[in-house]
Design a protein around this motif. Structure first.
Motif, PDB file in Angstrom:
ATOM      1  N   ARG A   3       0.857  -1.186   0.000  1.00  0.00           N
ATOM      2  CA  ARG A   3       0.000   0.000   0.000  1.00  0.00           C
ATOM      3  C   ARG A   3       0.894   1.237   0.000  1.00  0.00           C
ATOM      4  O   ARG A   3       1.751   1.390   0.872  1.00  0.00           O
ATOM      5  CB  ARG A   3      -0.926   0.019   1.215  1.00  0.00           C
ATOM      6  N   ILE A   4       0.680   2.098  -0.969  1.00  0.00           N
ATOM      7  CA  ILE A   4       1.425   3.359  -1.065  1.00  0.00           C
ATOM      8  C   ILE A   4       0.426   4.506  -1.062  1.00  0.00           C
ATOM      9  O   ILE A   4      -0.562   4.483  -1.807  1.00  0.00           O
ATOM     10  CB  ILE A   4       2.281   3.408  -2.342  1.00  0.00           C
ATOM     11  N   THR A   5       0.669   5.481  -0.244  1.00  0.00           N
ATOM     12  CA  THR A   5      -0.098   6.722  -0.299  1.00  0.00           C
ATOM     13  C   THR A   5       0.838   7.833  -0.728  1.00  0.00           C
ATOM     14  O   THR A   5       2.028   7.828  -0.381  1.00  0.00           O
ATOM     15  CB  THR A   5      -0.718   7.081   1.060  1.00  0.00           C
ATOM     16  N   ALA A   6       0.330   8.787  -1.471  1.00  0.00           N
ATOM     17  CA  ALA A   6       1.142   9.924  -1.926  1.00  0.00           C
ATOM     18  C   ALA A   6       0.264  11.154  -1.983  1.00  0.00           C
ATOM     19  O   ALA A   6      -0.928  11.058  -2.319  1.00  0.00           O
ATOM     20  CB  ALA A   6       1.741   9.631  -3.292  1.00  0.00           C
ATOM     21  N   GLN A   7       0.833  12.283  -1.612  1.00  0.00           N
ATOM     22  CA  GLN A   7       0.103  13.539  -1.704  1.00  0.00           C
ATOM     23  C   GLN A   7       1.030  14.662  -2.132  1.00  0.00           C
ATOM     24  O   GLN A   7       2.159  14.750  -1.659  1.00  0.00           O
ATOM     25  CB  GLN A   7      -0.582  13.883  -0.385  1.00  0.00           C
ATOM     26  N   LEU A   8       0.533  15.455  -3.026  1.00  0.00           N
ATOM     27  CA  LEU A   8       1.261  16.605  -3.542  1.00  0.00           C
ATOM     28  C   LEU A   8       0.684  17.853  -2.880  1.00  0.00           C
ATOM     29  O   LEU A   8      -0.529  18.084  -2.933  1.00  0.00           O
ATOM     30  CB  LEU A   8       1.111  16.676  -5.062  1.00  0.00           C
ATOM     31  N   ILE A   9       1.542  18.656  -2.255  1.00  0.00           N
ATOM     32  CA  ILE A   9       1.097  19.794  -1.451  1.00  0.00           C
ATOM     33  C   ILE A   9       1.745  21.072  -1.966  1.00  0.00           C
ATOM     34  O   ILE A   9       2.940  21.086  -2.306  1.00  0.00           O
ATOM     35  CB  ILE A   9       1.472  19.574   0.031  1.00  0.00           C
ATOM     36  N   ASP A  10       0.968  22.130  -2.007  1.00  0.00           N
ATOM     37  CA  ASP A  10       1.511  23.456  -2.300  1.00  0.00           C
ATOM     38  C   ASP A  10       2.169  23.963  -1.018  1.00  0.00           C
ATOM     39  O   ASP A  10       1.486  24.230  -0.024  1.00  0.00           O
ATOM     40  CB  ASP A  10       0.396  24.396  -2.744  1.00  0.00           C
ATOM     41  N   ALA A  11       3.482  24.085  -1.031  1.00  0.00           N
ATOM     42  CA  ALA A  11       4.227  24.446   0.187  1.00  0.00           C
ATOM     43  C   ALA A  11       4.041  25.909   0.574  1.00  0.00           C
ATOM     44  O   ALA A  11       4.387  26.293   1.694  1.00  0.00           O
ATOM     45  CB  ALA A  11       5.710  24.143   0.005  1.00  0.00           C
ATOM     46  N   ILE A  12       3.515  26.704  -0.320  1.00  0.00           N
ATOM     47  CA  ILE A  12       3.283  28.110   0.008  1.00  0.00           C
ATOM     48  C   ILE A  12       1.969  28.271   0.770  1.00  0.00           C
ATOM     49  O   ILE A  12       1.904  28.946   1.798  1.00  0.00           O
ATOM     50  CB  ILE A  12       3.282  28.965  -1.279  1.00  0.00           C
ATOM     51  N   THR A  13       0.927  27.609   0.279  1.00  0.00           N
ATOM     52  CA  THR A  13      -0.392  27.737   0.921  1.00  0.00           C
ATOM     53  C   THR A  13      -0.686  26.611   1.898  1.00  0.00           C
ATOM     54  O   THR A  13      -1.538  26.751   2.775  1.00  0.00           O
ATOM     55  CB  THR A  13      -1.496  27.749  -0.156  1.00  0.00           C
ATOM     56  N   GLY A  14      -0.020  25.470   1.725  1.00  0.00           N
ATOM     57  CA  GLY A  14      -0.315  24.294   2.542  1.00  0.00           C
ATOM     58  C   GLY A  14      -1.467  23.468   2.007  1.00  0.00           C
ATOM     59  O   GLY A  14      -1.839  22.452   2.612  1.00  0.00           O
ATOM     60  N   HIS A  15      -2.049  23.845   0.872  1.00  0.00           N
ATOM     61  CA  HIS A  15      -3.202  23.137   0.301  1.00  0.00           C
ATOM     62  C   HIS A  15      -2.759  21.883  -0.456  1.00  0.00           C
ATOM     63  O   HIS A  15      -1.703  21.879  -1.108  1.00  0.00           O
ATOM     64  CB  HIS A  15      -3.975  24.049  -0.654  1.00  0.00           C
ATOM     65  N   HIS A  16      -3.576  20.836  -0.387  1.00  0.00           N
ATOM     66  CA  HIS A  16      -3.312  19.611  -1.137  1.00  0.00           C
ATOM     67  C   HIS A  16      -3.719  19.810  -2.599  1.00  0.00           C
ATOM     68  O   HIS A  16      -4.832  20.263  -2.893  1.00  0.00           O
ATOM     69  CB  HIS A  16      -4.089  18.442  -0.533  1.00  0.00           C
ATOM     70  N   ILE A  17      -2.810  19.455  -3.500  1.00  0.00           N
ATOM     71  CA  ILE A  17      -3.071  19.557  -4.928  1.00  0.00           C
ATOM     72  C   ILE A  17      -3.629  18.236  -5.458  1.00  0.00           C
ATOM     73  O   ILE A  17      -4.533  18.215  -6.300  1.00  0.00           O
ATOM     74  CB  ILE A  17      -1.772  19.905  -5.695  1.00  0.00           C
ATOM     75  N   TRP A  18      -3.080  17.146  -4.939  1.00  0.00           N
ATOM     76  CA  TRP A  18      -3.451  15.816  -5.430  1.00  0.00           C
ATOM     77  C   TRP A  18      -3.081  14.793  -4.362  1.00  0.00           C
ATOM     78  O   TRP A  18      -2.094  14.952  -3.645  1.00  0.00           O
ATOM     79  CB  TRP A  18      -2.709  15.534  -6.737  1.00  0.00           C
TER      80      TRP A  18
END
Length: 633
Positions: A322-337
């Motif tokens: 099982r792999i989880t991955a998340q892409l985050i905007d480091a400026i706003t802290g919002h999750h992109i994907w």
């Protein structure tokens, strides 16, 4: 005896005044207690006599690095700053740690303490505060100290002390690096586990005017210097294209043996994305410093100078993954994907490819046809071979013989499982080349031939791997084929636009072709791609300044490199030559001592054979400097 015990228990280090041969002295009670016990038990010949008092304090000997040159440059300014340092930093620290300045010399101090722990704690604070005080000044006139610490028998005469305890401390000070601290074995045994210091064993050392070899330890540089240099330099500006840092995926398997597996997934994603021309990808060496730490994504973005951060986790149980991955905007802290994948273990390679496509799509980065075709061309579908290869990189980057041989064995085992694994061939060739560059090979010509064979195999399998072309550049430097080395370095840069190693390799081609200005530009690119950079990048930057005859700057930068890795031999070669050319015999000799500590067989001949300078005058300059520093032929 009971009276001394009560006094020691109640006061510990409270000063007591004694009159010795007519001279009143204030010394810590602990020393009186120790001397009294020795005297009462009749141990050895440490008896009281009419003119002296033997006892066993901790001795700190400190010396200003390059004092003569500093005085020659600015005598009044140097004396004024030394006075300020003594009054504002050193004396308060010594008093705070219950020490006494025995005497001041023009370029140093001799201090006695009643406790080794106090001595080491004081020395650490001393070096840290002096470095902070001097950090804003001109690098060429910066004041640094070397410190030696010993616990030993000394003789008190009037207000002075002398004897083997003092002599050994002074000799240890000479072994210390600028800004560093060395201890004798006796002092180390008293201090280990009782301070924040991290000690490194330097082995037995022959000290001048000391009959027997002395086991010496030095205080290792704090790794915090290595893991967060960007915070000291301020936030890095964002690149002019989408920028990303891939953090090491967290191992949730509950089995430490699976660390390599989760690390390998992160590494392969970094390798793949670094080939994408429209992305800026921070190097693995930089992002893996966050491994095992709870991190703030916004802080990572600031320290790495990127807008996006990819993080994830891996859980492996039997043949399930099982792999989880998340892409985050480091400026706003919002999750992109974000995505979760449940697959069988054998699907790990397709999973890495899928995550890479998802990331590029989320960042709206369009891959060229060539990038789509070659993204995973150097991979394997043999899981066991892959798990062997992902262990190799750290071993090779250590630049140490034992680790290089371990890396070679792993590469050979991987190739026995899959001889079409291009990365394994590249690492195998790298191990043979490092034998030559490090001066370890008994037959350099044979080792270079084996390295070339391995690189040709790797390139035949996959002609898109920037690391392979980087290694071909290194290899052709050692073969003294400079035009080919330059061409391979340029191919590596083209194939790996975000590959920091490609830029570092090109910088080394510039080094050996005597183009130090180009070298600095390329090293700065490598450091931007790897903001928490390895020591050899810094050491090479010092080398560039040495080539430009900026010896003082070279020394300062080399000392930073040593703080990151105190065992990279070529940094000390730079130091030895720079100090020799500045006429600093003592500092040059200390650098040579460190060269021989790392490799007792190292010589001028080995340096000449392994360092492929195109211009013989440049090579002769280095050889002359090493000879002046005391390195034997």
């Amino acid at each position: 005896m009971a009276r001394w015990q009560r006094r020691f228990a109640s006061g510990g280090r409270r000063p007591t005044t004694l009159n010795i041969t007519g001279h009143a002295r204030t010394i810590p009670t602990a020393w009186i207690f120790q001397s009294s016990v020795v005297s009462l038990l009749g141990e050895g010949d440490r008896s009281w006599n009419a003119g002296s008092l033997p006892f066993w304090p901790a001795i700190l000997a400190a010396d200003v690095v390059g004092y003569t040159a500093l005085m020659g440059t600015d005598e009044d300014g140097t004396l004024q700053r030394l006075t300020e340092l003594r009054q504002e930093i050193l004396e308060p620290l010594i008093n705070e740690h219950h020490g006494r300045i025995v005497k001041l010399m023009g370029d140093g101090l001799l201090v006695e303490f009643g406790s080794v722990v106090d001595t080491v704690t004081c020395a650490l604070a001393w070096q840290k505060q002096v470095a902070r005080h001097e950090s804003s000044g001109n690098a060429d006139t910066r004041i640094q100290f070397r410190i030696g610490i010993n616990l030993g028998d000394v003789i008190v005469q009037g207000g002075d002390i002398h004897g083997d305890g003092v002599n050994i401390a002074s000799r240890l000070e000479g072994l210390a690096d600028p800004g560093g601290v060395c201890l004798s074995d006796d002092a180390y045994r008293q201090a280990k586990g009782k301070t924040e210091a991290v000690f490194q064993d330097m082995g037995d050392q022959d000290l001048k005017n000391v009959a027997e070899p002395v086991r010496v330890y030095r205080i290792a540089a704090e790794r915090s210097v290595a893991v967060a240099p960007t915070s000291a330099r301020g936030n890095l500006p964002l690149p002019d294209k989408p920028s990303i840092a891939i953090l090491p995926f967290t191992n949730l398997s509950g089995d430490p043996e699976q660390e390599y597996f989760s690390d390998g997934i992160s590494e392969d994603i970094i390798t793949a994305l670094s080939k994408v021309s429209k992305l800026f990808v921070v190097a693995r060496n930089s992002t893996f410093t966050y491994k095992g730490r709870a991190v703030d994504v916004k802080q990572v973005g600031r320290e790495q100078g990127v807008q996006y951060v990819l993080e994830g986790s891996v859980r492996r149980a039997g043949d399930r993954l099982r792999i989880t991955a998340q892409l985050i905007d480091a400026i706003t802290g919002h999750h992109i994907w974000a995505q979760r994948y449940d697959r069988v273990v054998q699907d790990v390679f397709e999973l890495q490819d899928e995550i890479t496509r998802e990331v590029t799509s989320a960042l709206q980065v369009e891959l060229t046809d060539g990038e789509q075709a070659h993204l995973w061309a150097s991979g394997t579908h043999n899981l066991a071979a892959w798990e062997l290869v992902i262990q190799i990189q750290d071993l090779l980057y250590s630049h140490r013989r034992e680790e290089t041989l371990k890396a070679r064995r792993l590469a050979e085992q991987a190739l026995a499982l899959d001889d079409g694994f291009a990365a394994a061939w590249t690492f195998l060739g790298d191990s043979y080349w490092q034998e030559v560059f490090g001066g370890w090979s008994e037959d350099p010509e044979h080792s270079l031939g084996l390295a070339l064979d391995a690189m040709i195999r790797s390139r035949t399998i996959d002609d898109s791997n920037p690391d392979t072309f980087g290694m071909l550049a290194f290899l052709h430097l050692s073969l003294r084929k400079y035009e080919e080395a330059y061409a391979f370095a340029q191919q590596s840069l083209a194939l790996g636009p975000s590959n920091s190693l490609s830029a570092a390799v090109a910088a080394n081609v510039a080094l050996y072709c005597d183009r130090p200005d180009d070298m600095v530009v390329l090293l700065k690119k490598a450091m931007r791609l790897c903001p928490i950079y390895p020591a050899w990048y810094v050491g090479d930057l010092a080398w560039a300044h040495l080539l430009m005859k900026r010896q003082e700057t070279a020394v300062t930068i080399a000392q930073e490199a040593i703080s990151l890795d105190p065992d990279y031999i070529y940094t000390y070669c730079v130091l030895a030559v720079a100090h020799a050319e500045l006429g600093r015999t003592r500092e040059a000799a200390a650098a040579v001592e460190n060269i021989l500590r790392i490799d007792p067989k190292y010589s001028v001949r080995i340096f000449a054979r392994s360092q492929p300078f195109r211009d013989t005058e440049v090579l002769d300059r280095h050889l002359d400097g090493l000879r002046k520093a005391g390195l034997l032929e």
